[in-house]
Design an enzyme around this catalytic site. Structure first.
Site, PDB file in Angstrom:
ATOM      1  N   HIS A   1      -2.446  10.485  -0.215  1.00 10.09           N
ATOM      2  CA  HIS A   1      -2.804   9.478  -1.214  1.00 10.09           C
ATOM      3  C   HIS A   1      -1.603   8.584  -1.485  1.00 10.09           C
ATOM      4  O   HIS A   1      -0.494   8.887  -1.082  1.00 10.09           O
ATOM      5  CB  HIS A   1      -3.285  10.121  -2.526  1.00 10.09           C
ATOM      6  CG  HIS A   1      -2.239  10.930  -3.216  1.00 10.09           C
ATOM      7  ND1 HIS A   1      -2.113  12.285  -3.047  1.00 10.09           N
ATOM      8  CD2 HIS A   1      -1.257  10.579  -4.078  1.00 10.09           C
ATOM      9  CE1 HIS A   1      -1.110  12.742  -3.759  1.00 10.09           C
ATOM     10  NE2 HIS A   1      -0.558  11.721  -4.399  1.00 10.09           N
TER      11      HIS A   1
ATOM     12  N   GLU B   1      -4.037   7.392  -6.235  1.00  2.00           N
ATOM     13  CA  GLU B   1      -3.927   8.250  -7.409  1.00  2.00           C
ATOM     14  C   GLU B   1      -3.386   7.420  -8.567  1.00  2.00           C
ATOM     15  O   GLU B   1      -2.279   6.892  -8.497  1.00  2.00           O
ATOM     16  CB  GLU B   1      -2.967   9.409  -7.136  1.00  2.00           C
ATOM     17  CG  GLU B   1      -2.655  10.247  -8.355  1.00  2.00           C
ATOM     18  CD  GLU B   1      -1.485  11.188  -8.114  1.00  2.00           C
ATOM     19  OE1 GLU B   1      -0.655  11.336  -9.031  1.00  2.00           O
ATOM     20  OE2 GLU B   1      -1.387  11.766  -7.011  1.00  2.00           O
TER      21      GLU B   1
ATOM     22  N   HIS C   1       2.745  -2.559  -1.366  1.00  3.24           N
ATOM     23  CA  HIS C   1       1.376  -2.895  -1.727  1.00  3.24           C
ATOM     24  C   HIS C   1       0.400  -1.873  -1.172  1.00  3.24           C
ATOM     25  O   HIS C   1       0.724  -1.113  -0.271  1.00  3.24           O
ATOM     26  CB  HIS C   1       1.008  -4.305  -1.234  1.00  3.24           C
ATOM     27  CG  HIS C   1       1.009  -4.453   0.253  1.00  3.24           C
ATOM     28  ND1 HIS C   1       2.096  -4.921   0.947  1.00  3.24           N
ATOM     29  CD2 HIS C   1       0.057  -4.182   1.183  1.00  3.24           C
ATOM     30  CE1 HIS C   1       1.817  -4.937   2.235  1.00  3.24           C
ATOM     31  NE2 HIS C   1       0.586  -4.494   2.410  1.00  3.24           N
TER      32      HIS C   1
ATOM     33  N   GLU D   1      -3.228  -5.999  -0.984  1.00  4.09           N
ATOM     34  CA  GLU D   1      -3.586  -6.877   0.124  1.00  4.09           C
ATOM     35  C   GLU D   1      -5.038  -6.618   0.506  1.00  4.09           C
ATOM     36  O   GLU D   1      -5.446  -5.471   0.673  1.00  4.09           O
ATOM     37  CB  GLU D   1      -2.683  -6.593   1.323  1.00  4.09           C
ATOM     38  CG  GLU D   1      -2.988  -7.426   2.537  1.00  4.09           C
ATOM     39  CD  GLU D   1      -2.087  -7.072   3.708  1.00  4.09           C
ATOM     40  OE1 GLU D   1      -1.981  -7.924   4.616  1.00  4.09           O
ATOM     41  OE2 GLU D   1      -1.511  -5.971   3.745  1.00  4.09           O
TER      42      GLU D   1
END
Length: 142
Positions: A7, A56, A76, A119
């Protein structure tokens, strides 16, 4: 050696606002952990067909004085979308600033309520450039 993506964690200042933002992107909550002792909540959100690719959201109940900051040190998050023009129009109609419009029909950048750069990439080939994005200016930075 084997490695598996687990994650990406981002700290959030306003949990409800952040959850609403990621839901607007199309993510769904896949798991939640509230720690009374640690005074924090972890909310995992992922695309519906990719539950193993969550972001998360970490929320500290007593606040987080460093938020929101520029967050450029983070980099990002990136998500592919079916139609970047429609996605950006939907986000803009719901109050999200399109920091880098999809002038090329391929890529756009937005920011979360906690200033995390996100993005958005057109899945597959770029769409033909189209208004209002073609002539839309950059707003802020990403």
């Amino acid at each position: 050696m084997t490695i598996k993506y687990l994650h990406t964690m981002v700290r959030v200042l306003d949990l409800e606002k952040s959850i609403a933002f990621y839901k607007l992107l199309g993510l769904v909550e896949t798991k939640r952990h509230d720690s009374e002792k640690g005074r924090f909540s972890l909310i995992f959100m992922a695309p519906p067909d990719q539950p193993d690719c969550p972001v998360e959201l970490t929320y500290n109940w007593d606040g987080d004085e460093g938020l929101p900051s520029d967050s450029r040190h983070f980099g990002h998050l990136a998500y592919a979308v079916d139609n970047i023009h429609e996605t950006c129009a939907h986000l803009a109609a719901n109050g999200v600033v399109i920091n880098r419009p999809p002038r090329d029909g391929k890529m756009a950048f937005i920011r979360s309520p906690d200033n995390v750069s996100i993005e958005l990439l057109q899945a597959g080939d770029a769409l033909p450039p189209a208004e209002p994005w073609l002539s839309a200016p950059n707003i802020g930075h990403w």
